[in-house]
Design an enzyme around this catalytic site. Structure first.
Site, PDB file in Angstrom:
ATOM      1  N   ASP A 134       0.797  -1.233   0.000  1.00 39.08           N
ATOM      2  CA  ASP A 134       0.000   0.000   0.000  1.00 39.08           C
ATOM      3  C   ASP A 134       0.831   1.286   0.000  1.00 39.08           C
ATOM      4  O   ASP A 134       0.670   2.127  -0.877  1.00 39.08           O
ATOM      5  CB  ASP A 134      -0.972  -0.015   1.186  1.00 39.08           C
ATOM      6  CG  ASP A 134      -1.941   1.162   1.148  1.00 39.08           C
ATOM      7  OD1 ASP A 134      -2.438   1.472   0.059  1.00 39.08           O
ATOM      8  OD2 ASP A 134      -2.186   1.764   2.199  1.00 39.08           O
ATOM      9  N   CYS A 243     -19.251   1.825  -2.679  1.00 41.93           N
ATOM     10  CA  CYS A 243     -19.023   1.232  -4.005  1.00 41.93           C
ATOM     11  C   CYS A 243     -18.734  -0.265  -3.926  1.00 41.93           C
ATOM     12  O   CYS A 243     -18.839  -0.980  -4.924  1.00 41.93           O
ATOM     13  CB  CYS A 243     -17.912   1.969  -4.752  1.00 41.93           C
ATOM     14  SG  CYS A 243     -16.287   1.852  -3.967  1.00 41.93           S
ATOM     15  N   CYS A 247     -21.826  -3.539  -5.077  1.00 38.79           N
ATOM     16  CA  CYS A 247     -21.283  -4.362  -6.167  1.00 38.79           C
ATOM     17  C   CYS A 247     -21.881  -5.772  -6.144  1.00 38.79           C
ATOM     18  O   CYS A 247     -21.752  -6.483  -5.141  1.00 38.79           O
ATOM     19  CB  CYS A 247     -19.762  -4.442  -6.049  1.00 38.79           C
ATOM     20  SG  CYS A 247     -18.989  -5.497  -7.310  1.00 38.79           S
TER      21      CYS A 247
END
Length: 378
Positions: A134, A243, A247
């Protein structure tokens, strides 16, 4: 040793140490990513949290010159919380996103990658490895996509067939020569649910994100939150899952493979009012182990104030009045003024008028003026 046998050994060991998915990619420059990043910069869509130069983010060999392979890993995390606490009047609660449940995922992934490195170097001591999670320069998503971990969804997340997008990603650049895996075909099709559901319109279109509008980014900023986004935040203290939740590929996906990822409901869905007066030491003790604490307590406190306004929590007014009068941080005073105007309870006008007479900061004064208008018109 044959390339196929070497790959088989690494895959087997990855399963042994609890890595949920592993893939192998070439070290060719990420040219498609580079073009996309250039476009993002032109449109001013980047968040500012990105690390490294354009070349460092797209050329693996800058980091390890003799590199031949990138090994990508994915760990599945839970999407459902056991024993979740209810948010009720008088004891409203905020929420940390799923990627901040349990122990900080950076640490979990680093431990897995360290063990994978140790395995490689114990068997092939002449080889070299370099791991990233990350905060490294390479794009975890671009690497995972190339390595066949999943496809890059319209929500800008990697979606795996097995675990949906509820996965943490990391990678290891190595001098080992291993046959790369085949990338997966995009399976989003005509579905556009994530783009349509994005609370702030940050998903400009499928696969393109204006990071500065994204709630996940906004909750991590330290300044006054732009007014147009405050009512969009809801009770989110850190991050946003909208989001992912909408999904279809995530429907029914909930994995509890790693005990260290299990959320403590009192930490990831904490009471809001105590956050307003929490000390630095208390904040570190309570939240220091989770990923959502990395920016410190100020953004979390600001977001807690916004969440209390979202709930119209009149029980919070005494604490908000106290912040408006005594907190040394203009962002907290200004946000408190706005929240008082939104809740507009008994005595709010008098408190705001009194605070206006003594306040020196121009930004806070503007928030007090707007709050007075809200109280008057409410």
């Amino acid at each position: 040793m044959a390339n196929a046998q070497l790959k088989k050994e690494i895959v087997a060991y990855s399963k042994h140490i609890g890595i949920d998915k592993i893939g192998f990619a070439s070290v060719d420059p990420f040219l498609t990513l580079k073009n996309r990043l250039v476009q993002q910069q032109k449109l001013n869509y980047q968040s500012g949290f990105e690390k490294g130069t354009m070349e460092e983010r797209t050329n693996p060999k800058i980091h390890l010159q003799e590199a031949k392979t990138i090994i990508a890993i994915a760990l599945a995390y839970p999407s459902k919380m056991k024993n979740a606490r209810r948010s009720v009047k008088g004891e409203r609660r905020g929420l940390f996103c799923r990627a901040s449940w349990g122990e900080d995922y950076h640490k979990i992934l680093r431990k897995k990658l360290e063990r994978l490195e140790q395995f490689v170097l114990a068997n092939y001591p002449e080889e070299k490895c370099l791991s990233m999670v990350d905060t490294g320069e390479l794009s975890d998503r671009a690497v995972a996509e190339r390595a066949g971990i999943g496809w890059s969804g319209k929500n800008c997340a990697i979606i795996t067939p097995e675990f949906g997008s509820y996965v943490y990603l990391g990678e290891m650049i190595t001098t080992l020569a291993i046959e790369p895996d085949v990338p997966l075909e995009d399976q989003c099709g005509s579905c556009n649910k994530c783009v349509e559901a994005c609370p702030t319109g940050a998903l400009v279109q499928g696969g393109q994100l204006d990071a500065k509008k994204c709630i996940a980014f906004l909750t991590q900023t330290k300044d006054m939150l732009p007014e147009q986004y405050r009512k969009k935040i809801g009770n989110r203290l850190y991050g946003c899952d909208t989001c992912q939740v909408v999904c279809p590929k995530n429907k029914g996906k909930d994995f509890h493979h790693h005990p260290e990822m299990e959320p403590d409901p009192e930490i990831v869905k904490p009471k809001l009012l105590p956050l307003l007066a929490i000390s630095n030491r208390e904040f570190k003790e309570q939240f220091g182990a989770i990923a959502g604490s990395w920016r410190g307590k100020k953004p979390i406190q600001r977001n807690a104030i916004i969440a209390l306004a979202h709930f119209k929590e009149t029980a919070a007014l005494p604490a908000l009045h106290e912040l408006l009068w005594k907190d040394p941080r203009p962002v907290i005073r200004g946000t408190a003024a706005w929240a008082i105007g939104e809740i507009a309870g008994a005595g709010s006008r008098e408190q705001l008028e009194a605070a206006k007479k003594r306040e020196k900061d121009t930004i806070v004064l503007k928030e007090i003026e707007k709050a007075l208008e809200s109280v008057k018109n409410g």
